[in-house]
Design a protein around this motif. Structure first.
Motif, PDB file in Angstrom:
ATOM      1  N   ILE A  27      -2.458  -7.894  -2.196  1.00  0.00           N
ATOM      2  CA  ILE A  27      -3.160  -7.345  -1.038  1.00  0.00           C
ATOM      3  C   ILE A  27      -4.531  -7.983  -0.882  1.00  0.00           C
ATOM      4  N   ASN A  48       2.480   1.709  -3.415  1.00  0.00           N
ATOM      5  CA  ASN A  48       1.507   2.248  -4.369  1.00  0.00           C
ATOM      6  C   ASN A  48       1.335   3.755  -4.174  1.00  0.00           C
ATOM      7  N   SER A  49       1.262   4.171  -2.924  1.00  0.00           N
ATOM      8  CA  SER A  49       1.065   5.590  -2.648  1.00  0.00           C
ATOM      9  C   SER A  49       2.258   6.419  -3.120  1.00  0.00           C
ATOM     10  N   VAL A  51      -6.979   3.705   1.128  1.00  0.00           N
ATOM     11  CA  VAL A  51      -7.145   2.281   0.846  1.00  0.00           C
ATOM     12  C   VAL A  51      -7.085   1.577   2.194  1.00  0.00           C
ATOM     13  N   LEU A  68       0.830  -1.211   0.000  1.00  0.00           N
ATOM     14  CA  LEU A  68       0.000   0.000   0.000  1.00  0.00           C
ATOM     15  C   LEU A  68       0.862   1.257   0.000  1.00  0.00           C
TER      16      LEU A  68
END
Length: 150
Positions: free
Chosen positions: A108, A54-55, A131, A51
């Motif tokens: 995920i 991705n950010s 998310v 996560l």
């Protein structure tokens, strides 16, 4: 333990922050009773890494920071959210054989489902998104609450 525990950290949108986010979550969950030695702790660290990555990678410099929120609700549900200010929501890309990236959301979702949890995305007031991963706390390898009055 309290009915509701929360912790949060905001980090710069930089690749080095991915490891910092992972360490932070591991430390907090350790304080809340989840041993770093469990398979669940490994899965949670991987989820946080994906996560946060991705950010950092997919906001294209439009989100200078990201925030990791951790919530434990009544020793039943662990919720971990990663928030950034970029408006584009994550997409599950087809995993091509030659593809080097794009599998993070698949990983995920699989890890969350395997633990009896789920993934969701919610908008933020500033036009970004969070998310969220929700996992049953007992499935996370934490000790089950002891019944009282026995």
């Amino acid at each position: 333990m309290a009915d509701h525990l929360e912790a949060s950290v905001t980090l710069p949108s930089d690749p080095a922050s991915v490891a910092a986010a992972r360490r932070y979550v591991a430390e907090v969950l350790g304080e809340w009773g989840l041993s770093e030695e469990t398979e669940a702790a490994d899965s949670i660290r991987l989820i946080v890494s994906e996560l946060a990555t991705n950010s950092v990678q997919h906001t294209f410099g439009q989100s200078p920071t990201f925030t990791v929120d951790i919530r434990l609700e009544r020793e039943e549900w662990l919720r971990i959210g990663v928030t950034d200010s970029h408006p584009r929501w994550p997409k599950r890309l087809p995993a091509a054989v030659q593809q080097d990236n794009g599998r993070g959301m698949v990983i995920i979702r699989w890890l969350a489902a395997e633990a009896g949890g789920r993934l969701s995305v919610s908008p933020t007031e500033d036009g970004g998104k969070t998310v969220w991963i929700a996992l049953p706390w007992v499935a996370a390898g934490a000790p089950a609450p002891t019944p009282t009055g026995c």
